[in-house]
Design a protein around this motif. Structure first.
Motif, mmCIF file in Angstrom:
data_model
loop_
_atom_site.group_PDB
_atom_site.id
_atom_site.type_symbol
_atom_site.label_atom_id
_atom_site.label_comp_id
_atom_site.label_asym_id
_atom_site.label_seq_id
_atom_site.Cartn_x
_atom_site.Cartn_y
_atom_site.Cartn_z
ATOM 1 N N GLU A 77 1.010 -1.158 0.015
ATOM 2 C CA GLU A 77 0.576 0.287 0.028
ATOM 3 C C GLU A 77 0.953 1.171 0.025
ATOM 4 O O GLU A 77 0.866 2.183 0.620
ATOM 5 C CB GLU A 77 -1.075 0.146 1.032
ATOM 6 C CG GLU A 77 -0.213 -1.069 2.620
ATOM 7 C CD GLU A 77 -1.313 -0.305 3.936
ATOM 8 O OE1 GLU A 77 -2.194 0.137 3.837
ATOM 9 O OE2 GLU A 77 -1.144 -1.425 4.295
ATOM 10 N N SER A 78 2.201 1.461 -0.717
ATOM 11 C CA SER A 78 2.758 1.941 -0.786
ATOM 12 C C SER A 78 2.819 3.227 -2.004
ATOM 13 O O SER A 78 3.251 4.136 -1.645
ATOM 14 C CB SER A 78 4.027 2.180 -1.410
ATOM 15 O OG SER A 78 4.299 1.063 -2.842
ATOM 16 N N ASP A 79 1.468 3.624 -2.940
ATOM 17 C CA ASP A 79 1.917 4.953 -3.035
ATOM 18 C C ASP A 79 0.952 5.289 -2.359
ATOM 19 O O ASP A 79 0.047 5.887 -1.772
ATOM 20 C CB ASP A 79 0.195 4.774 -3.923
ATOM 21 C CG ASP A 79 0.895 3.493 -5.526
ATOM 22 O OD1 ASP A 79 2.107 2.633 -6.147
ATOM 23 O OD2 ASP A 79 -0.303 2.600 -6.038
ATOM 24 N N MET A 80 1.992 7.197 -2.562
ATOM 25 C CA MET A 80 1.961 8.105 -2.084
ATOM 26 C C MET A 80 1.251 9.528 -3.205
ATOM 27 O O MET A 80 1.611 9.629 -4.144
ATOM 28 C CB MET A 80 2.600 8.666 -0.878
ATOM 29 C CG MET A 80 3.123 7.538 -0.386
ATOM 30 S SD MET A 80 2.149 8.023 0.889
ATOM 31 C CE MET A 80 1.704 6.285 2.354
ATOM 32 N N ILE A 81 0.933 9.897 -2.387
ATOM 33 C CA ILE A 81 0.971 11.506 -2.903
ATOM 34 C C ILE A 81 1.254 13.027 -2.288
ATOM 35 O O ILE A 81 0.983 13.005 -1.309
ATOM 36 C CB ILE A 81 0.068 12.589 -4.053
ATOM 37 C CG1 ILE A 81 -0.828 10.760 -4.624
ATOM 38 C CG2 ILE A 81 -0.665 13.443 -4.755
ATOM 39 C CD1 ILE A 81 -2.557 11.236 -5.175
ATOM 40 N N ALA A 82 2.420 13.621 -3.583
ATOM 41 C CA ALA A 82 2.787 14.698 -2.333
ATOM 42 C C ALA A 82 2.143 15.803 -3.300
ATOM 43 O O ALA A 82 2.541 16.384 -4.133
ATOM 44 C CB ALA A 82 5.152 14.840 -2.979
ATOM 45 N N MET A 83 1.989 16.761 -2.101
ATOM 46 C CA MET A 83 0.506 17.657 -2.784
ATOM 47 C C MET A 83 1.756 19.119 -2.235
ATOM 48 O O MET A 83 2.570 19.276 -1.215
ATOM 49 C CB MET A 83 -0.286 17.968 -1.548
ATOM 50 C CG MET A 83 -1.051 17.328 -2.372
ATOM 51 S SD MET A 83 -1.233 17.776 -4.206
ATOM 52 C CE MET A 83 -2.382 19.265 -3.490
ATOM 53 N N GLN B 114 -0.578 12.773 1.174
ATOM 54 C CA GLN B 114 -1.307 12.214 0.880
ATOM 55 C C GLN B 114 -1.988 10.467 0.345
ATOM 56 O O GLN B 114 -1.130 9.967 -0.220
ATOM 57 C CB GLN B 114 -2.912 13.084 -0.029
ATOM 58 C CG GLN B 114 -2.407 14.289 0.104
ATOM 59 C CD GLN B 114 -3.139 15.348 -0.620
ATOM 60 O OE1 GLN B 114 -4.014 15.494 -1.770
ATOM 61 N NE2 GLN B 114 -4.083 16.271 0.202
ATOM 62 N N THR B 115 -3.042 10.405 0.576
ATOM 63 C CA THR B 115 -3.022 8.501 0.108
ATOM 64 C C THR B 115 -3.650 9.063 -1.758
ATOM 65 O O THR B 115 -4.102 10.164 -1.976
ATOM 66 C CB THR B 115 -4.429 8.062 0.729
ATOM 67 O OG1 THR B 115 -5.182 8.111 0.638
ATOM 68 C CG2 THR B 115 -4.295 8.277 2.124
ATOM 69 N N PRO B 116 -3.897 8.058 -2.305
ATOM 70 C CA PRO B 116 -4.190 8.178 -2.979
ATOM 71 C C PRO B 116 -5.795 8.700 -3.733
ATOM 72 O O PRO B 116 -6.265 8.540 -4.286
ATOM 73 C CB PRO B 116 -4.481 6.821 -4.012
ATOM 74 C CG PRO B 116 -3.042 5.997 -3.032
ATOM 75 C CD PRO B 116 -2.906 6.326 -1.752
ATOM 76 N N GLU B 117 -6.558 8.407 -2.868
ATOM 77 C CA GLU B 117 -7.795 9.007 -2.327
ATOM 78 C C GLU B 117 -8.048 10.394 -2.170
ATOM 79 O O GLU B 117 -8.725 10.970 -1.750
ATOM 80 C CB GLU B 117 -8.977 7.904 -1.639
ATOM 81 C CG GLU B 117 -8.819 6.463 -1.280
ATOM 82 C CD GLU B 117 -7.453 5.865 -1.605
ATOM 83 O OE1 GLU B 117 -7.531 5.144 -2.684
ATOM 84 O OE2 GLU B 117 -7.307 6.170 -0.166
ATOM 85 N N GLN B 118 -6.242 11.075 -1.796
ATOM 86 C CA GLN B 118 -6.321 12.373 -1.981
ATOM 87 C C GLN B 118 -7.084 13.224 0.126
ATOM 88 O O GLN B 118 -7.025 13.619 -0.129
ATOM 89 C CB GLN B 118 -7.122 12.987 -2.883
ATOM 90 C CG GLN B 118 -5.820 12.973 -4.356
ATOM 91 C CD GLN B 118 -6.149 13.851 -4.704
ATOM 92 O OE1 GLN B 118 -7.224 15.071 -5.931
ATOM 93 N NE2 GLN B 118 -4.952 14.670 -5.421
ATOM 94 N N THR B 119 -6.421 11.994 1.015
ATOM 95 C CA THR B 119 -6.972 11.929 2.153
ATOM 96 C C THR B 119 -5.518 12.244 2.532
ATOM 97 O O THR B 119 -4.708 11.839 2.203
ATOM 98 C CB THR B 119 -7.847 11.509 2.524
ATOM 99 O OG1 THR B 119 -7.229 9.610 2.446
ATOM 100 C CG2 THR B 119 -9.145 10.882 1.873
ATOM 101 N N PRO B 120 -5.614 13.374 3.660
ATOM 102 C CA PRO B 120 -4.230 13.304 4.069
ATOM 103 C C PRO B 120 -3.500 11.819 5.164
ATOM 104 O O PRO B 120 -4.313 11.008 5.949
ATOM 105 C CB PRO B 120 -4.774 14.288 5.701
ATOM 106 C CG PRO B 120 -5.631 15.144 5.351
ATOM 107 C CD PRO B 120 -6.197 14.120 4.394
#
Length: 447
Positions: free
Chosen positions: A69-75, A101-107
């Motif tokens: 579950e390693s996918d991350m998003i840097a905002m 953030q998570t891929p669902e764009q929650t913190p």
């Protein structure tokens, strides 16, 4: 650059990047232990980054999720944009801090910045607009990463040829100012080759970002001079360690909520309850603000580092000092916590200190009388009679107190709390089984 006091918007950043010929943008964030992490994007990717963030694999970041579950998003946070002064001017490099953030764009609950944001939301809910923090990070300059030989024999505030770091310090301060960090003053510290650069107090989130920037800037400029800057809490046996004395205050409606003109200490009930919160919870928070095995080599009596849970106005052996009030300086009423060290994770440290203070305010903790005598000189039974406890003596003791702490669990959230305790127990176990030179010298000849 634009005025550092004006938060930049994404449009400002895009304009500045074009004006200043910025080619690369480093996206910065921190892992659970407060190590700075980054990846670089081409400036042409910026509009996309602002729109939906940049994806990355978080599985090898300490304390982040495992591979599955390693996918991350840097905002990127546009308000933190700054050009890096140690990189070339032509086709330059800038940086922005990111919220993960998570891929669902929650913190993402494992992001230290999110932990601090959550603590700040609690302060807002209790009616406080701002949590102001002023940390004093000390550090040493050494020849390299393997040789902790001091560069000078200077002492506190010395300005002599002994202070081999003064040119280097000057360049570092100029760089920090270019990065939007207001430096109040800078001086040689008590230990040989030990230094301190003091940043002007600021809101907690900006200050946590600034601490990360400060540490990397100090290290980058030391490297430029062929030296190594270390924030290790106790690198030299028999010398003072490096602390991060941390000044704290809360503001409400633009006024300092710690100030009360009619109190003998000029401290409001809010200020007193906040300090009582630090004293009551400091043992269980210790593994956060002093998070390494080496941190507890600094927290021993006799080296300016406080170990006893008391407060005072003049006495630097107490855990909390309340600097003397100067007429007309109501806004600077604050408490100084003297136990954190500069190798902590500033986001988690400021978050847990704020939560402990808010706990005191919400539950009306009583502040004991100040202790104005030197606590190092009290006999152990006298300290016990006065009910003065002390900080844990080892990381092993500290992490077990943290593992039982409901306050730290609430502050970090379950995911990060469990990871942190697991990582720190492992560090303590690794250390415990070592056979040191001290033991060999002491026991091998006689046993």
């Amino acid at each position: 650059m634009t005025d550092a006091a004006t938060p930049l918007t994404p449009d400002d950043v895009l304009r500045l990047v074009q004006e200043r010929d910025i080619r690369f943008i480093r996206l910065w964030f921190t892992d659970i232990l407060g190590q700075l992490k980054a990846f670089s994007i081409n400036s042409s990717e910026l509009p996309d980054a602002f729109e939906g963030g940049m994806g990355f694999d978080g599985s090898s970041i300490t304390g982040f999720n495992a591979v599955e579950e390693s996918d991350m998003i840097a905002m990127p946070d546009a308000s933190t944009f700054a050009v890096l002064p140690w990189r070339p001017e032509e086709q330059g490099v800038a940086r922005m801090f990111c919220d993960i953030q998570t891929p669902e764009q929650t913190p993402y609950e494992g992001d230290p910045r999110h932990v601090l944001r959550r603590a700040l939301e609690r302060a807002k809910a209790l009616g406080f607009d701002d949590f102001m923090v002023g940390p004093e990070l000390e550090f040493f300059y050494f020849k390299d990463t393997k040789d902790p030989t001091p560069l000078d024999e200077g002492g506190y505030f010395d300005l002599t040829t002994l202070d081999a770091g003064s040119d280097l310090r000057r360049e570092t301060v100029l760089a920090l100012e270019q990065l939007g960090i207001h430096v109040e003053y800078t001086h040689h510290e008590v230990g040989p080759s030990q230094h301190e650069i003091d940043m002007r107090y600021a809101s907690a989130l900006k200050m946590a970002d600034d601490c990360m920037t400060y540490r990397i800037t100090v290290k980058e400029y030391a490297r430029k001079y062929g030296l190594h800057a270390s924030f290790m809490p106790k690198p030299l046996f028999g010398e003072n360690g490096s602390g991060m004395h941390t000044h704290l205050s809360l503001f409400k409606d633009g006024k300092n909520a710690f100030y009360d003109a009619n109190d003998q200490y000029y401290l409001s009930d809010v200020g007193k309850a906040f300090i009582a919160g630090q004293l009551r919870h400091s043992r269980e928070m210790s593994a956060i603000f002093a998070q390494w095995v080496n941190s507890y080599k600094r927290l021993v009596p006799g080296y300016e580092a406080p170990t006893y849970l008391a407060w005072s106005r003049r006495n630097r052996s107490a855990l909390v000092r309340v600097p003397m009030y100067h007429p007309g300086k109501e806004q600077t009423t604050r408490m100084e916590l003297r136990c954190p060290d500069p190798a902590c994770n500033p986001y988690l440290t400021f978050a847990v200190l704020l939560q402990a203070g808010l706990e005191g305010i919400e539950h009306g903790y009583e502040l004991p009388e100040p202790m104005e005598k030197n606590l190092y000189h009290l006999a152990p039974d006298e300290r016990r009679r006065l009910g003065i406890e002390q900080l844990p003596e080892t990381l092993g003791e500290a992490i077990e107190l943290t593992a039982d702490s409901e306050l730290v669990l609430r502050t970090l959230g379950e995911h990060m709390f469990n990871r942190f305790v697991e990582i720190k127990r492992q560090e303590w176990d690794d250390y415990r089984v070592q056979v040191t030179q001290w033991e060999l010298d002491r026991y091998l000849p006689i046993l």
